[in-house]
Motif scaffolding. Structure first.
Motif, PDB file in Angstrom:
ATOM      1  N   ARG A  68     -63.730 -46.346 -76.358  1.00  0.00           N
ATOM      2  CA  ARG A  68     -63.246 -44.977 -76.173  1.00  0.00           C
ATOM      3  C   ARG A  68     -61.778 -44.924 -75.753  1.00  0.00           C
ATOM      4  NH1 ARG A  68     -68.512 -41.448 -74.083  1.00  0.00           N
ATOM      5  NH2 ARG A  68     -69.650 -41.732 -76.046  1.00  0.00           N
ATOM      6  N   THR A  69     -61.319 -45.910 -75.012  1.00  0.00           N
ATOM      7  CA  THR A  69     -59.892 -45.966 -74.674  1.00  0.00           C
ATOM      8  C   THR A  69     -59.073 -46.264 -75.930  1.00  0.00           C
ATOM      9  OG1 THR A  69     -60.446 -46.800 -72.463  1.00  0.00           O
ATOM     10  CG2 THR A  69     -58.152 -46.996 -73.172  1.00  0.00           C
ATOM     11  N   GLY A  70     -59.568 -47.169 -76.751  1.00  0.00           N
ATOM     12  CA  GLY A  70     -58.876 -47.489 -77.996  1.00  0.00           C
ATOM     13  C   GLY A  70     -58.772 -46.285 -78.910  1.00  0.00           C
ATOM     14  N   LEU A  71     -59.864 -45.555 -79.055  1.00  0.00           N
ATOM     15  CA  LEU A  71     -59.858 -44.367 -79.904  1.00  0.00           C
ATOM     16  C   LEU A  71     -58.917 -43.300 -79.352  1.00  0.00           C
ATOM     17  CD1 LEU A  71     -63.679 -44.136 -80.697  1.00  0.00           C
ATOM     18  CD2 LEU A  71     -61.857 -44.891 -82.246  1.00  0.00           C
ATOM     19  N   ASP A  72     -58.869 -43.211 -78.025  1.00  0.00           N
ATOM     20  CA  ASP A  72     -57.976 -42.242 -77.391  1.00  0.00           C
ATOM     21  C   ASP A  72     -56.516 -42.560 -77.693  1.00  0.00           C
ATOM     22  OD1 ASP A  72     -57.684 -39.975 -75.350  1.00  0.00           O
ATOM     23  OD2 ASP A  72     -56.443 -41.545 -74.430  1.00  0.00           O
ATOM     24  N   LYS A  73     -56.226 -43.830 -77.964  1.00  0.00           N
ATOM     25  CA  LYS A  73     -54.863 -44.255 -78.292  1.00  0.00           C
ATOM     26  C   LYS A  73     -54.643 -44.350 -79.807  1.00  0.00           C
ATOM     27  CE  LYS A  73     -54.114 -46.794 -73.985  1.00  0.00           C
ATOM     28  NZ  LYS A  73     -53.010 -45.906 -73.538  1.00  0.00           N
ATOM     29  N   ASP A  74     -55.565 -43.731 -80.554  1.00  0.00           N
ATOM     30  CA  ASP A  74     -55.479 -43.685 -82.024  1.00  0.00           C
ATOM     31  C   ASP A  74     -55.530 -45.071 -82.663  1.00  0.00           C
ATOM     32  OD1 ASP A  74     -55.282 -40.874 -82.130  1.00  0.00           O
ATOM     33  OD2 ASP A  74     -53.138 -40.989 -81.679  1.00  0.00           O
ATOM     34  N   LEU A  75     -56.272 -45.970 -82.026  1.00  0.00           N
ATOM     35  CA  LEU A  75     -56.479 -47.300 -82.587  1.00  0.00           C
ATOM     36  C   LEU A  75     -57.807 -47.330 -83.333  1.00  0.00           C
ATOM     37  CD1 LEU A  75     -55.513 -49.482 -79.481  1.00  0.00           C
ATOM     38  CD2 LEU A  75     -54.098 -49.055 -81.497  1.00  0.00           C
ATOM     39  N   GLU A  76     -57.898 -48.167 -84.346  1.00  0.00           N
ATOM     40  CA  GLU A  76     -59.183 -48.419 -84.978  1.00  0.00           C
ATOM     41  C   GLU A  76     -59.866 -49.511 -84.155  1.00  0.00           C
ATOM     42  OE1 GLU A  76     -61.090 -49.459 -89.370  1.00  0.00           O
ATOM     43  OE2 GLU A  76     -58.946 -49.747 -89.010  1.00  0.00           O
ATOM     44  N   VAL A  77     -61.146 -49.306 -83.866  1.00  0.00           N
ATOM     45  CA  VAL A  77     -61.869 -50.248 -83.006  1.00  0.00           C
ATOM     46  C   VAL A  77     -63.031 -50.856 -83.774  1.00  0.00           C
ATOM     47  CG1 VAL A  77     -63.041 -50.606 -80.803  1.00  0.00           C
ATOM     48  CG2 VAL A  77     -61.258 -48.843 -80.986  1.00  0.00           C
ATOM     49  N   MET A  78     -63.105 -52.195 -83.727  1.00  0.00           N
ATOM     50  CA  MET A  78     -64.167 -52.920 -84.408  1.00  0.00           C
ATOM     51  C   MET A  78     -65.052 -53.623 -83.383  1.00  0.00           C
ATOM     52  SD  MET A  78     -63.088 -52.264 -87.495  1.00  0.00           S
ATOM     53  CE  MET A  78     -63.915 -53.368 -88.643  1.00  0.00           C
ATOM     54  N   GLY A  79     -66.339 -53.670 -83.659  1.00  0.00           N
ATOM     55  CA  GLY A  79     -67.273 -54.408 -82.823  1.00  0.00           C
ATOM     56  C   GLY A  79     -67.657 -55.709 -83.510  1.00  0.00           C
TER      57      GLY A  79
ATOM     58  N   LEU B   7     -67.481 -65.805 -86.657  1.00  0.00           N
ATOM     59  CA  LEU B   7     -67.394 -66.772 -87.753  1.00  0.00           C
ATOM     60  C   LEU B   7     -68.245 -66.374 -88.953  1.00  0.00           C
ATOM     61  CD1 LEU B   7     -67.421 -70.149 -85.772  1.00  0.00           C
ATOM     62  CD2 LEU B   7     -65.481 -69.027 -86.864  1.00  0.00           C
ATOM     63  N   ASN B   8     -69.260 -65.573 -88.702  1.00  0.00           N
ATOM     64  CA  ASN B   8     -70.120 -65.097 -89.798  1.00  0.00           C
ATOM     65  C   ASN B   8     -69.672 -63.746 -90.352  1.00  0.00           C
ATOM     66  OD1 ASN B   8     -71.862 -67.328 -89.726  1.00  0.00           O
ATOM     67  ND2 ASN B   8     -73.067 -66.425 -88.062  1.00  0.00           N
ATOM     68  N   GLY B   9     -68.570 -63.215 -89.821  1.00  0.00           N
ATOM     69  CA  GLY B   9     -68.053 -61.939 -90.307  1.00  0.00           C
ATOM     70  C   GLY B   9     -68.883 -60.739 -89.918  1.00  0.00           C
ATOM     71  N   GLU B  10     -69.599 -60.822 -88.793  1.00  0.00           N
ATOM     72  CA  GLU B  10     -70.448 -59.718 -88.338  1.00  0.00           C
ATOM     73  C   GLU B  10     -69.595 -58.696 -87.577  1.00  0.00           C
ATOM     74  OE1 GLU B  10     -74.249 -60.914 -86.599  1.00  0.00           O
ATOM     75  OE2 GLU B  10     -73.871 -62.937 -87.337  1.00  0.00           O
ATOM     76  N   ILE B  11     -68.779 -57.989 -88.320  1.00  0.00           N
ATOM     77  CA  ILE B  11     -67.808 -57.058 -87.755  1.00  0.00           C
ATOM     78  C   ILE B  11     -68.020 -55.676 -88.352  1.00  0.00           C
ATOM     79  CG2 ILE B  11     -65.337 -56.597 -87.422  1.00  0.00           C
ATOM     80  CD1 ILE B  11     -64.825 -59.587 -87.776  1.00  0.00           C
ATOM     81  N   PHE B  12     -68.004 -54.654 -87.491  1.00  0.00           N
ATOM     82  CA  PHE B  12     -68.226 -53.295 -87.975  1.00  0.00           C
ATOM     83  C   PHE B  12     -67.342 -52.305 -87.209  1.00  0.00           C
ATOM     84  CE2 PHE B  12     -70.958 -53.888 -84.381  1.00  0.00           C
ATOM     85  CZ  PHE B  12     -71.085 -52.651 -83.769  1.00  0.00           C
ATOM     86  N   ARG B  13     -67.046 -51.195 -87.858  1.00  0.00           N
ATOM     87  CA  ARG B  13     -66.212 -50.176 -87.246  1.00  0.00           C
ATOM     88  C   ARG B  13     -67.017 -49.390 -86.205  1.00  0.00           C
ATOM     89  NH1 ARG B  13     -64.594 -48.350 -91.458  1.00  0.00           N
ATOM     90  NH2 ARG B  13     -62.474 -49.173 -91.558  1.00  0.00           N
ATOM     91  N   MET B  14     -66.388 -49.087 -85.077  1.00  0.00           N
ATOM     92  CA  MET B  14     -67.054 -48.349 -84.002  1.00  0.00           C
ATOM     93  C   MET B  14     -66.364 -47.011 -83.771  1.00  0.00           C
ATOM     94  SD  MET B  14     -67.883 -51.418 -81.264  1.00  0.00           S
ATOM     95  CE  MET B  14     -69.248 -50.553 -80.480  1.00  0.00           C
ATOM     96  N   ASP B  15     -67.166 -46.012 -83.423  1.00  0.00           N
ATOM     97  CA  ASP B  15     -66.626 -44.709 -83.058  1.00  0.00           C
ATOM     98  C   ASP B  15     -67.227 -44.299 -81.713  1.00  0.00           C
ATOM     99  OD1 ASP B  15     -69.232 -43.847 -83.587  1.00  0.00           O
ATOM    100  OD2 ASP B  15     -68.727 -43.073 -85.570  1.00  0.00           O
TER     101      ASP B  15
END
Length: 319
Positions: free
Chosen positions: A25-36, A45-53
């Motif tokens: 939520r701090t990242g989004l407040d600073k207009d950053l894209e945040v990934m989990g 290493l397995n590429g288990e990355i997704f966009r968070m809101d």
């Protein structure tokens, strides 16, 4: 800094979810894209990355464990594994990474920063064994979990007039035993930093029996364990019934306390602030109630100091 990511690594700790929520939520407040990143360095290493809101982290501040999951990863310890991790992060255009975990997780963040990824570490471990910070995320919840167990075991120990030996976690750090033992009124607290003598311990138990004390509660840190062997020895020497209880991973679970939720939230906020300022290879901590940051190398080099004063207080009040 356009895109940041967050992962949890190593042993889980109550309050990790609150830290994830704060980072997102701090990242989004600073207009950053945040990934989990799921399952720590292994998932990376397995590429288990997704966009968070914002909705990704709704209704998690009160939950124990970590919604991102966690895992150990031997491959990441290799140079090839770390280069692969770097390339995957760049594939997802991640500029900065927040790592929530213990000393091993911090070393991973330290190595990634040398490859060019801006990294910030948050101390997420129940052990409270990172000396650069007064408290780690999850420690307060863990000692309250232990305290609840101590209160229950004291009831049955008193009823049966027996000795109860409670083994708690903490690796080679005795803080969980010290804090919970003091708060629970334990007759003896045994920690790796101080050690103990079996004969002296048994003599104390027998002297208490002579004064009319028919039960004893001993809190034993796992770094100097084990409880079963000690209970057998006490029973053999004193003639009093002795039972051992190993609390195990119950100490890692449960809804985080108010202190852990606030601590994690403040630290998560600080981590994103540091990334947005272009900082890297830093860890966040708390000293004297103030949120601080330090170079990872310096933080990992800080020698651990056992709270001798608190240990003395516990010994004085145990008689």
């Amino acid at each position: 800094m356009r895109t940041i990511a967050v992962l949890t690594s190593g042993g889980d700790a109550p309050g990790m979810n609150a830290a994830i929520r704060a980072v997102v939520r701090t990242g989004l407040d600073k207009d950053l894209e945040v990934m989990g990143i799921q399952r720590g360095y292994s998932g990376l290493l397995n590429g288990e990355i997704f966009r968070m809101d914002r909705r990704s982290v709704a209704d998690i501040i009160q939950r124990g464990g970590t919604m991102l999951r966690t895992a150990r990863c031997e491959e990441f310890k290799t140079e090839a594994g770390r280069k692969k991790a770097y390339n995957i992060l760049k594939t997802f255009r991640v500029d900065g990474l927040v790592v929530i975990g213990g000393d091993g997780s911090f070393r991973g963040a330290q190595l990634l920063s040398k490859l060019g990824i801006a990294t910030i570490g948050l101390p997420g471990t129940i052990d409270n064994d990172l000396p650069y910070t007064d408290y780690t995320i999850g420690f307060d919840t863990a000692i309250n979990t232990v305290l609840d167990a101590i209160n229950k075991l004291r009831d049955t120990s008193t009823s049966h007039e027996r000795v109860s030996v409670i083994e708690v976690m903490g690796r080679n750090c005795g803080d969980i035993a010290l804090y919970s033992g003091l708060a629970g009124g334990a007759e003896s607290i045994i920690v790796p930093e101080k050690g103990y003598d079996q004969n002296t311990l048994c003599r104390t138990i027998l002297e208490g029996k002579m004064r009319g004390k028919m039960h004893n509660l001993i809190v034993l840190a796992e770094g100097i364990g084990g409880a079963e062997e000690l209970a057998k020895k006490i029973e053999e020497i004193t003639g009093m019934e002795a039972r051992a209880t190993k609390l195990g991973h119950i100490q890692r679970g449960g809804s985080p306390t108010c202190m852990d939720r606030i601590l994690a939230s403040r630290m998560g906020y600080k981590a994103v602030e540091l990334l947005s300022q272009g900082k890297s290879s830093r860890v966040v901590g708390i000293n004297g109630g103030k949120i601080v940051d330090m170079d990872i190398d310096e933080a990992l080099a800080v020698p651990r100091k056992f709270n001798v004063e608190l240990y003395k207080v516990a010994n004085v009040l145990s008689y």
